[in-house]
Design an enzyme around this catalytic site. Structure first.
Site, mmCIF file in Angstrom:
data_model
loop_
_atom_site.group_PDB
_atom_site.id
_atom_site.type_symbol
_atom_site.label_atom_id
_atom_site.label_comp_id
_atom_site.label_asym_id
_atom_site.label_seq_id
_atom_site.Cartn_x
_atom_site.Cartn_y
_atom_site.Cartn_z
ATOM 1 N N HIS A 186 0.829 -1.201 0.000
ATOM 2 C CA HIS A 186 0.000 0.000 0.000
ATOM 3 C C HIS A 186 0.868 1.256 0.000
ATOM 4 O O HIS A 186 0.557 2.242 -0.681
ATOM 5 C CB HIS A 186 -0.924 0.006 1.218
ATOM 6 C CG HIS A 186 -2.071 -0.946 1.106
ATOM 7 N ND1 HIS A 186 -1.917 -2.307 1.143
ATOM 8 C CD2 HIS A 186 -3.410 -0.722 0.966
ATOM 9 C CE1 HIS A 186 -3.101 -2.896 1.028
ATOM 10 N NE2 HIS A 186 -4.015 -1.955 0.917
ATOM 11 N N HIS A 226 1.367 -3.900 9.063
ATOM 12 C CA HIS A 226 2.782 -3.750 8.722
ATOM 13 C C HIS A 226 3.530 -3.139 9.897
ATOM 14 O O HIS A 226 2.951 -2.433 10.726
ATOM 15 C CB HIS A 226 2.961 -2.854 7.495
ATOM 16 C CG HIS A 226 2.564 -3.513 6.209
ATOM 17 N ND1 HIS A 226 3.335 -4.465 5.591
ATOM 18 C CD2 HIS A 226 1.479 -3.332 5.419
ATOM 19 C CE1 HIS A 226 2.745 -4.854 4.474
ATOM 20 N NE2 HIS A 226 1.604 -4.193 4.358
#
Length: 245
Positions: A112, A164
């Site tokens: 992303h 993440h």
């Protein structure tokens, strides 16, 4: 969202340029459309490059995501922690598919962050080189700052959602920034430069301005032609009178 925002941004830049050229009575609509399509094509090429780097790094590094234990729920009773890094384990959670279980071992870098920064940086450079408006000085930097802010918000959400690590997001932002700059300065500056469109505009303007000038000159030319006829008639009249005398 990357494809949607890119399409909207390219169309918006094209519309603003058309309005600016309409006010200045320039005709470059077909050239602007071609440049807009080229810009989207270069974006797709850069997106593929970013995807390639992202997938290679994810599968090569194989870093565990922060929510690995919640998704996998490994059987800790058969794990010997004295062996160091644990490579042999069994996930006991059967609620998720094999794709999700494989995805929890692909944390580095953040996809992303890569794609959001690539999109934001590419569009910021595109706006810088393509958007030419004279009625606003802050519109261009406002667009660019808004795109970069969306990229940072998208990247930060991956940390708050525990998808993440912070280092994954930072690495993704750097990778997206590098790919966007490399693709744009190698292809974008060559095919999206305003000088090509300006040359077409200048030639159109010359043709457009030359037509009225020729029309305006038709009346004086007709007057000169009539005057020359009158001069020739006068000279003939004087010659005949002198012969009579």
């Amino acid at each position: 969202m990357a494809f949607g925002i890119t399409s909207i941004t390219l169309i918006t830049v094209d519309i603003l340029n058309r309005l600016e050229k309409k006010n200045k009575k320039k005709r470059c609509l077909s050239a602007d459309t071609r440049v807009c399509l080229k810009g989207f094509g270069i974006f797709l090429f850069g997106f593929a490059i970013a995807q390639l780097f992202n997938e290679v790094l994810k599968n090569a590094v194989g870093r565990l995501r922060p929510h690995f234990f919640d998704v996998c729920r490994p059987n800790v009773f058969f794990i010997n922690c004295s062996e160091g890094y644990i490579t042999n384990y069994t996930c006991t959670n059967r609620e998720h598919s094999a794709t999700i279980l494989r995805n929890i071992r692909q944390s580095f870098p953040s996809g992303h962050a890569v794609f959001s920064m690539f999109t934001a940086m590419y569009l910021a450079l595109y706006i810088q080189i393509r958007l030419n408006i004279s009625y606003s000085l802050i519109l261009k930097p406002t667009f660019q700052a808004g795109l970069l802010l969306l990229s940072l918000l998208c990247s930060a959400s991956r940390i708050t959602d525990h998808m993440h690590h912070c280092s994954d997001v930072i690495a993704g932002l750097i990778l997206g920034f590098i790919v966007a700059c490399a693709v744009f300065y190698s292809l974008g500056t060559k095919y999206l430069n305003n000088h090509n469109g300006d040359s077409i505009c200048s030639s159109d303007d010359i043709e457009e301005n030359s037509v009225p000038a020729s029309k305006e000159c038709q009346i004086p030319l007709q007057l000169l032609h009539e005057k020359s006829k009158c001069t020739r008639l006068k000279s003939k009249t004087l010659t005949s009178s002198s012969l009579i005398v």
